[in-house]
Design a protein around this motif. Structure first.
Motif, PDB file in Angstrom:
ATOM      1  N   GLY B  44     -13.451   2.488  18.341  1.00  0.00           N
ATOM      2  CA  GLY B  44     -12.013   2.626  18.520  1.00  0.00           C
ATOM      3  C   GLY B  44     -11.317   2.400  17.188  1.00  0.00           C
ATOM      4  O   GLY B  44     -11.761   1.585  16.364  1.00  0.00           O
ATOM      5  N   LEU B  45     -10.231   3.147  16.974  1.00  0.00           N
ATOM      6  CA  LEU B  45      -9.480   3.029  15.728  1.00  0.00           C
ATOM      7  C   LEU B  45      -8.127   2.375  16.024  1.00  0.00           C
ATOM      8  O   LEU B  45      -7.371   2.855  16.872  1.00  0.00           O
ATOM      9  N   PHE B  46      -7.863   1.264  15.347  1.00  0.00           N
ATOM     10  CA  PHE B  46      -6.642   0.503  15.581  1.00  0.00           C
ATOM     11  C   PHE B  46      -5.740   0.524  14.350  1.00  0.00           C
ATOM     12  O   PHE B  46      -6.227   0.392  13.227  1.00  0.00           O
ATOM     13  N   ASP B  47      -4.461   0.610  14.592  1.00  0.00           N
ATOM     14  CA  ASP B  47      -3.482   0.403  13.524  1.00  0.00           C
ATOM     15  C   ASP B  47      -3.137  -1.086  13.510  1.00  0.00           C
ATOM     16  O   ASP B  47      -2.561  -1.607  14.467  1.00  0.00           O
ATOM     17  N   VAL B  48      -3.518  -1.780  12.451  1.00  0.00           N
ATOM     18  CA  VAL B  48      -3.188  -3.208  12.365  1.00  0.00           C
ATOM     19  C   VAL B  48      -2.322  -3.469  11.135  1.00  0.00           C
ATOM     20  O   VAL B  48      -2.332  -4.555  10.552  1.00  0.00           O
ATOM     21  N   SER B  49      -1.565  -2.436  10.769  1.00  0.00           N
ATOM     22  CA  SER B  49      -0.698  -2.534   9.588  1.00  0.00           C
ATOM     23  C   SER B  49       0.393  -3.585   9.747  1.00  0.00           C
ATOM     24  O   SER B  49       0.956  -4.052   8.759  1.00  0.00           O
ATOM     25  N   HIS B  50       0.696  -3.927  11.000  1.00  0.00           N
ATOM     26  CA  HIS B  50       1.767  -4.909  11.236  1.00  0.00           C
ATOM     27  C   HIS B  50       1.385  -6.303  10.783  1.00  0.00           C
ATOM     28  O   HIS B  50       2.236  -7.166  10.629  1.00  0.00           O
ATOM     29  N   MET B  51       0.104  -6.541  10.582  1.00  0.00           N
ATOM     30  CA  MET B  51      -0.310  -7.868  10.122  1.00  0.00           C
ATOM     31  C   MET B  51       0.138  -8.062   8.666  1.00  0.00           C
ATOM     32  O   MET B  51       0.252  -7.104   7.911  1.00  0.00           O
ATOM     33  N   GLY B  52       0.381  -9.322   8.301  1.00  0.00           N
ATOM     34  CA  GLY B  52       0.855  -9.605   6.959  1.00  0.00           C
ATOM     35  C   GLY B  52      -0.294  -9.739   5.978  1.00  0.00           C
ATOM     36  O   GLY B  52      -1.368 -10.237   6.330  1.00  0.00           O
ATOM     37  N   ARG B  53      -0.079  -9.285   4.741  1.00  0.00           N
ATOM     38  CA  ARG B  53      -1.084  -9.412   3.685  1.00  0.00           C
ATOM     39  C   ARG B  53      -0.432 -10.042   2.455  1.00  0.00           C
ATOM     40  O   ARG B  53       0.449  -9.435   1.846  1.00  0.00           O
ATOM     41  N   TYR B  54      -0.863 -11.244   2.143  1.00  0.00           N
ATOM     42  CA  TYR B  54      -0.290 -11.980   1.014  1.00  0.00           C
ATOM     43  C   TYR B  54      -1.357 -12.195  -0.050  1.00  0.00           C
ATOM     44  O   TYR B  54      -2.502 -12.523   0.265  1.00  0.00           O
ATOM     45  N   TRP B  55      -0.944 -12.034  -1.283  1.00  0.00           N
ATOM     46  CA  TRP B  55      -1.878 -12.194  -2.411  1.00  0.00           C
ATOM     47  C   TRP B  55      -1.434 -13.401  -3.234  1.00  0.00           C
ATOM     48  O   TRP B  55      -0.294 -13.463  -3.696  1.00  0.00           O
ATOM     49  N   VAL B  56      -2.337 -14.363  -3.353  1.00  0.00           N
ATOM     50  CA  VAL B  56      -2.033 -15.590  -4.083  1.00  0.00           C
ATOM     51  C   VAL B  56      -2.888 -15.633  -5.342  1.00  0.00           C
ATOM     52  O   VAL B  56      -4.116 -15.521  -5.270  1.00  0.00           O
ATOM     53  N   SER B  57      -2.226 -15.762  -6.497  1.00  0.00           N
ATOM     54  CA  SER B  57      -2.981 -15.829  -7.756  1.00  0.00           C
ATOM     55  C   SER B  57      -2.318 -16.845  -8.680  1.00  0.00           C
ATOM     56  O   SER B  57      -1.278 -17.406  -8.346  1.00  0.00           O
ATOM     57  N   GLY B  58      -2.930 -17.036  -9.837  1.00  0.00           N
ATOM     58  CA  GLY B  58      -2.384 -18.005 -10.780  1.00  0.00           C
ATOM     59  C   GLY B  58      -3.333 -19.179 -10.953  1.00  0.00           C
ATOM     60  O   GLY B  58      -4.274 -19.356 -10.183  1.00  0.00           O
ATOM     61  N   LYS B  59      -3.020 -19.990 -11.952  1.00  0.00           N
ATOM     62  CA  LYS B  59      -3.896 -21.080 -12.369  1.00  0.00           C
ATOM     63  C   LYS B  59      -4.283 -22.022 -11.209  1.00  0.00           C
ATOM     64  O   LYS B  59      -5.423 -22.465 -11.106  1.00  0.00           O
ATOM     65  N   ASP B  60      -3.318 -22.301 -10.355  1.00  0.00           N
ATOM     66  CA  ASP B  60      -3.563 -23.307  -9.307  1.00  0.00           C
ATOM     67  C   ASP B  60      -3.883 -22.717  -7.938  1.00  0.00           C
ATOM     68  O   ASP B  60      -3.814 -23.417  -6.925  1.00  0.00           O
ATOM     69  N   GLN B  61      -4.221 -21.405  -7.892  1.00  0.00           N
ATOM     70  CA  GLN B  61      -4.379 -20.775  -6.572  1.00  0.00           C
ATOM     71  C   GLN B  61      -5.434 -21.463  -5.702  1.00  0.00           C
ATOM     72  O   GLN B  61      -5.207 -21.652  -4.501  1.00  0.00           O
ATOM     73  N   LEU B  62      -6.559 -21.841  -6.287  1.00  0.00           N
ATOM     74  CA  LEU B  62      -7.606 -22.478  -5.469  1.00  0.00           C
ATOM     75  C   LEU B  62      -7.107 -23.777  -4.853  1.00  0.00           C
ATOM     76  O   LEU B  62      -7.316 -24.046  -3.669  1.00  0.00           O
TER      77      LEU B  62
END
Lengths: 132, 366
Positions: B44-62
């Motif tokens: 089955g093919l689902f559209d799950v584009s409504h979910m949020g995608r956040y990108w965390v970067s930088g020196k203190d990301q971990l």
């Protein structure tokens, strides 16, 4: 789309009632309601001999997603219940909501009460205004 | 209502569209049962584009990520994905998320549609003092899930990604349908094998149509949110707003495996340590329900004429062919085989018995 009968009367909540010559009213839900409910799982109908009242719930119908009351378009005594549907077989409702998919036959107290419901034209107007 | 880049595709397929957490989403294309069985047996093919995608970067990301999640980020190799909770100070669940490790480069979060704004604000509040960049990439990208046993064949036909190398809960950046840099992960929310693809938003419709075209000969087809819910419930996966809420802890929801109490510190740890030490008062259980009626969220669970708990989710499992439910009951009564009643309405009770979760496990490959 099913051929919706002109001689039936409709409720806003998508039930229909159609009077036979002998004063019996056949009650069901419209093809639109069946389609909206989609994944039907269960129906709870009254028994023969039970009284139903216009505008009041005579049973429940359940789909995977929700439960809805079934509202009677007529007051009277139940004389027959669709056995197939009562055993949770919904094929007849899906294929023939106004024929083999009927729910109840009711000996009406006053058949004229049915006319408080909507005409086919008015019901279809309602569907249109709801965006269907 | 918010819309995904695939709205027109759903409408063209005649999907029944509903408001889901403020999003205009397809609930079914045909019916839940058919789409559910298709995912269990084909794809089955689902559209799950409504979910949020956040990108965390930088020196203190971990450091930041390990502060806000209950699972552990620091020891994740690049290309790994972990399920985690984001908790408040009381150990209550703010959201359940997938955490993608890109090593030192950064971390991607996939968060629930209904919690996008809440989590964004939470991160904004908790980032103080960290050298950090948090980017919302949700609107620039679309996300499509291919779920079911035929997904591997479909992926092989549309991409250069070696599915054998891409093990469960891992991701890679590959070429799919001629597009480079598509994120392909072996994840899902159905209990089946499958993949989730993240691609640029303007490529979404092309991907959707191509994948449907390729999968048609393998029995695949579109699948809506209706079966997504029945599939996840059979597979015993929690749904935020049902099994998870701000007043429920991950331990109560049976998600101990997503909580690393051995980690030095994270938000909610003190409360969860305390709960672990003192023992749980309530616990999530799976219930097998007699009959055809479906218990609904919020209905009371009764034992010896006393209300002891509440239903979280209920459905008629299209694959297990039984009425199944989850609910919170006193921990002392949560053992398998224990019997309860569910109050459907004033004069109607359903018999239910505690069964192990999940209700369904996919057959192991031979």
């Amino acid at each position: 789309m099913a051929n919706r009968p002109k001689d039936a009367r409709y409720l806003e909540t998508h039930e229909w009632g159609r009077a036979e010559k002998d004063g019996t009213v056949i009650v069901g839900i419209t093809d639109f309601a069946v389609e909206q409910l989609n994944d039907l799982t269960f129906v709870d109908l009254p028994e023969v001999g039970d009284e139903v009242k216009r505008g009041e719930a005579f049973g429940e119908i359940e789909s995977v997603k929700a439960v809805s009351d079934l509202i009677s378009p007529i007051t009277g005594k139940v004389t027959a219940v669709n056995k197939g549907v009562d055993a949770n077989d919904f094929e007849a409702m899906k294929k023939d909501a106004f024929g083999k998919g009927w729910l109840l036959k009711v000996k009406a107290k006053d058949v004229k009460e049915l006319d408080k419901g909507k005409s086919l034209e008015s019901y279809e107007q309602q569907l249109k205004s709801e965006g269907h | 209502m918010r819309e995904t880049p695939l709205k027109a595709e759903h409408e063209k397929l005649g999907a029944r569209m509903v408001d889901f957490a403020g999003w205009y989403m397809p609930v079914t294309y045909t019916n839940i049962k058919e789409e559910h069985v298709r995912v269990r047996t084909k794809m089955g093919l689902f559209d799950v584009s409504h979910m949020g995608r956040y990108w965390v970067s930088g020196k203190d990301q971990l450091k930041f990520v390990d502060k806000v999640i209950t699972n552990s980020r620091a020891d994740m190799e690049p290309g790994r994905i972990r399920y985690s909770l984001v908790c408040n100070g009381q150990g209550g669940v703010l959201d359940d998320v997938l955490v993608y490790s890109a090593g030192d480069e950064g971390t991607m979060f996939v968060v629930n549609a209904g919690n996008r704004d809440k989590i964004w604000k939470w991160f904004e509040k908790e980032r103080k003092g960290f050298v950090l960049d948090i980017k919302d990439m949700s609107e620039d990208f679309a996300m499509i899930a291919m779920q079911g046993p035929a997904s591997v064949q479909v992926l092989a036909k549309i991409s250069n990604v070696d599915h054998k190398a891409l093990k469960y809960y891992r991701f890679t950046r590959g070429t799919v349908l001629g597009e480079t840099d598509v994120i392909v992960s072996r994840t899902g929310y159905t209990g089946e094998d499958g993949f989730e693809l993240i691609m640029a938003k303007d490529k979404a419709a092309h991907f959707w149509r191509e994948i449907l075209g390729v999968s048609a000969s393998l029995g695949g087809g579109p699948a809506g949110l209706g079966c997504r819910d029945t599939l996840r419930l059979e597979a015993g996966m929690p749904l935020y707003g049902h099994e998870l809420e701000e007043t429920i802890t991950p331990l109560e929801a049976g998600l101990d495996w997503g909580v690393r109490l051995d980690k030095a510190e994270f938000i909610g740890k003190a409360a969860l340590d305390e709960q672990k030490k003192n023992g749980l008062k309530v616990k999530l259980v799976g219930l097998n329900v007699a009959g055809k009626r479906i218990p609904r969220q919020g209905q009371e669970i009764v034992k010896d004429n006393k209300v002891v708990g509440k239903i979280a989710s209920g459905t008629l499992g299209p694959w297990v062919e039984a009425v199944i439910a989850t609910g919170f009951v006193p921990a002392a009564q949560a053992n398998v085989g224990n019997k309860f009643q569910i109050k459907l309405k004033e004069d109607q009770m359903l018999d239910a018995m505690v069964v192990p979760l999940p209700f369904y496990t996919r057959p192991k490959k031979k």
